[in-house]
Write an enzyme that holds these catalytic residues in place. Structure first.
Site, PDB file in Angstrom:
ATOM      1  N   ARG A 146       0.849  -1.190   0.000  1.00 41.71           N
ATOM      2  CA  ARG A 146       0.000   0.000   0.000  1.00 41.71           C
ATOM      3  C   ARG A 146       0.887   1.245   0.000  1.00 41.71           C
ATOM      4  O   ARG A 146       1.515   1.571   1.013  1.00 41.71           O
ATOM      5  CB  ARG A 146      -0.920   0.005   1.227  1.00 41.71           C
ATOM      6  CG  ARG A 146      -1.855   1.221   1.253  1.00 41.71           C
ATOM      7  CD  ARG A 146      -2.878   1.106   2.357  1.00 41.71           C
ATOM      8  NE  ARG A 146      -2.290   1.315   3.672  1.00 41.71           N
ATOM      9  CZ  ARG A 146      -2.958   1.122   4.811  1.00 41.71           C
ATOM     10  NH1 ARG A 146      -4.202   0.670   4.790  1.00 41.71           N
ATOM     11  NH2 ARG A 146      -2.363   1.341   5.969  1.00 41.71           N
TER      12      ARG A 146
ATOM     13  N   SER B 256     -12.501  -2.975   2.099  1.00 43.39           N
ATOM     14  CA  SER B 256     -12.550  -2.433   3.450  1.00 43.39           C
ATOM     15  C   SER B 256     -13.996  -2.149   3.838  1.00 43.39           C
ATOM     16  O   SER B 256     -14.769  -1.622   3.027  1.00 43.39           O
ATOM     17  CB  SER B 256     -11.751  -1.128   3.535  1.00 43.39           C
ATOM     18  OG  SER B 256     -10.389  -1.337   3.286  1.00 43.39           O
TER      19      SER B 256
ATOM     20  N   LYS C 285      -4.302   5.410   9.756  1.00 45.80           N
ATOM     21  CA  LYS C 285      -5.572   5.916   9.236  1.00 45.80           C
ATOM     22  C   LYS C 285      -6.116   6.948  10.219  1.00 45.80           C
ATOM     23  O   LYS C 285      -7.101   6.696  10.930  1.00 45.80           O
ATOM     24  CB  LYS C 285      -6.572   4.761   9.062  1.00 45.80           C
ATOM     25  CG  LYS C 285      -6.213   3.768   7.979  1.00 45.80           C
ATOM     26  CD  LYS C 285      -6.566   4.289   6.599  1.00 45.80           C
ATOM     27  CE  LYS C 285      -6.389   3.211   5.538  1.00 45.80           C
ATOM     28  NZ  LYS C 285      -6.826   3.652   4.198  1.00 45.80           N
TER      29      LYS C 285
END
Length: 441
Positions: free
Chosen positions: A41, A110, A137
């Site tokens: 990612r 997600s 996050k």
């Protein structure tokens, strides 16, 4: 890997590592420690640079037999040789991602709440979070363990709890019902990534076949072998509770009545049925199955009799009873046929050969040998399993079995049911219907 191999590997995955560009040494250490899936990612890397980095990730995952997934770049999956792509709620829809990557690669999604979990767009797996606060996050609110408890019964596909999970809280996440966990900093920033991964993996449910003369707990079923004890009347809201008496006698409350169960009897309590039991005299041993699994971790989903429903009826089967399906070398007795599980008692002679080597992707296949010996082919090779022994096979694990004695009796449980009884009836009639069973080489 082809599509079946990828989905079988996913089905038995428990530890998911999400990371930006890291060294090959760190990747190898994490994979040696037990990481099943690695997601690359890095939303800032240009496409060409991502392809270059992905080669290192792909090679490391191939060396260790793990899955390699890209984050939010379905158009680069083919070039990167990735096994699939993971998309968020604001990224490409699952259907669009699948159109791009093709049917043989996996697509993850997600989710943040039960509504998104139930509307998974036919994803192959989902992430469930955000569980704890995480700087990875910062814009996501931490929801605590409630999403884990909800996913335990609501998820239809493999799932991973994510968000601030590390060695200090993974036991709480597992106790709440997590099938697996996804982590970033817990491995990436660890002084010893291999040890960190190994400790996390040890806390998670088994992803391989369990051969035991005791109990086993996997996401699909709590397979508990017990003796003695008692339980006051209660009800479960989300899962079925099944008993098979191996020795002695059990007295069970089931709905408004009480039934005495000698050895060889089975009783199944569907969700919301008031039930309880006691051993009236002497010793007794029995199998107690909770489906789906997770109850054994926290004794949750257990309520007083006021939560029961009078219209829910028990299934009570006496020794030797059940709908009979006979084929050469094997007699099957259908004892329980609920959405949560199918329980079949089988008697076979010494010439009985089980199915081809196969995997299930959506359900567990479990056995208890009552008499004689079965020979299993499992990932570790052939295994002789004698009377009094259980074999609990999670989804994604190749297996088959056959008689290894002149006479064999065994219980076979599929959890969830996934249409196993209908499949068995069709086989008995010389037909084949679609079922969650896939032959492997």
């Amino acid at each position: 890997m082809d599509g079946l191999a990828r989905r079988a590997r996913l089905a038995r995955s428990r530890l998911y590592f999400v990371t930006d560009d890291v060294s090959e040494d760190l990747l190898d250490a994490a994979l040696r420690g037990g990481v099943d899936v690695v997601q690359l990612r890095d939303k800032e890397l240009p496409d060409e640079e991502l392809v270059r980095v992905a080669e290192r990730f792909r090679n490391a995952c191939e060396r260790h037999g793990a899955l390699f997934v890209l984050n939010d770049r379905p158009n680069l999956v083919e070039r990167c040789g990735a096994d699939g792509v993971h998309v968020g709620q604001g990224d490409a829809p699952v259907a669009e991602a699948r159109r791009i990557v093709g049917p043989d690669r996996i697509v993850g999604l997600s989710t943040h709440g039960v509504g998104q979990l139930e509307d998974d767009g036919d994803a192959d797996y989902v992430g469930v979070g955000t569980i704890f606060a995480t700087p990875t996050k910062p814009g996501n609110d931490a929801a605590g363990l409630d999403p884990v408890r909800a996913a335990r019964y609501a998820a239809r596909v493999p799932w991973f709890a994510i968000g601030g999970i590390d060695g200090s809280n993974v036991d709480d996440v597992v106790k709440a019902g997590a099938n697996g966990v996804a982590v970033v900093r817990a491995i990436r920033d660890a002084s010893d990534p291999e040890a960190a991964a190994r400790a996390l993996r040890a806390a998670l449910p088994a992803g391989e076949a369990v051969v035991t003369d005791g109990s086993a707990s996997i996401p699909q079923i709590d397979w508990l072998r017990s003796s003695g004890g008692n339980a006051t009347p209660h009800a479960h809201a989300e899962h079925a509770d099944v008993f098979h008496v191996l020795e002695g006698t059990m007295e069970s409350r089931a709905g408004d009545g009480t039934v005495r169960l000698p050895a060889g009897s089975t009783i199944a309590a569907p969700p919301r049925l008031v039930h309880g039991f006691r051993i009236p005299e002497g010793e007794a041993s029995y199998l107690n199955l909770h489906v789906p699994g997770g109850w054994a971790r926290d004794r949750g989903d257990t309520f007083g009799v006021e939560q029961g429903r009078a219209d829910v009826r028990p299934i009570v089967v006496a020794p030797g009873d059940g709908d009979r399906l006979s084929k050469p070398h094997r007699l099957a007795l259908i004892r329980v046929d609920l959405p949560q599980l199918a329980l079949v008692e089988n008697a076979a002679d010494g010439e009985f050969e089980g199915p081809e080597l196969h995997v299930h992707l959506r359900h567990a296949d479990c056995f208890y040998v009552l008499e004689g010996v079965l020979e299993f082919d499992l990932e570790g090779g052939p295994r002789l399993v004698e009377a009094g022994t259980s074999v609990v096979v999670p989804p994604g694990v190749p297996h088959t079995f056959r008689s290894a004695a002149p006479r064999v009796r065994y219980l076979n449980v599929h959890a969830p049911n996934t249409g196993f009884v209908e499949y068995l009836r069709a086989l008995n009639a010389g037909e084949r219907i679609p079922f969650d069973q896939y032959g492997v080489d």
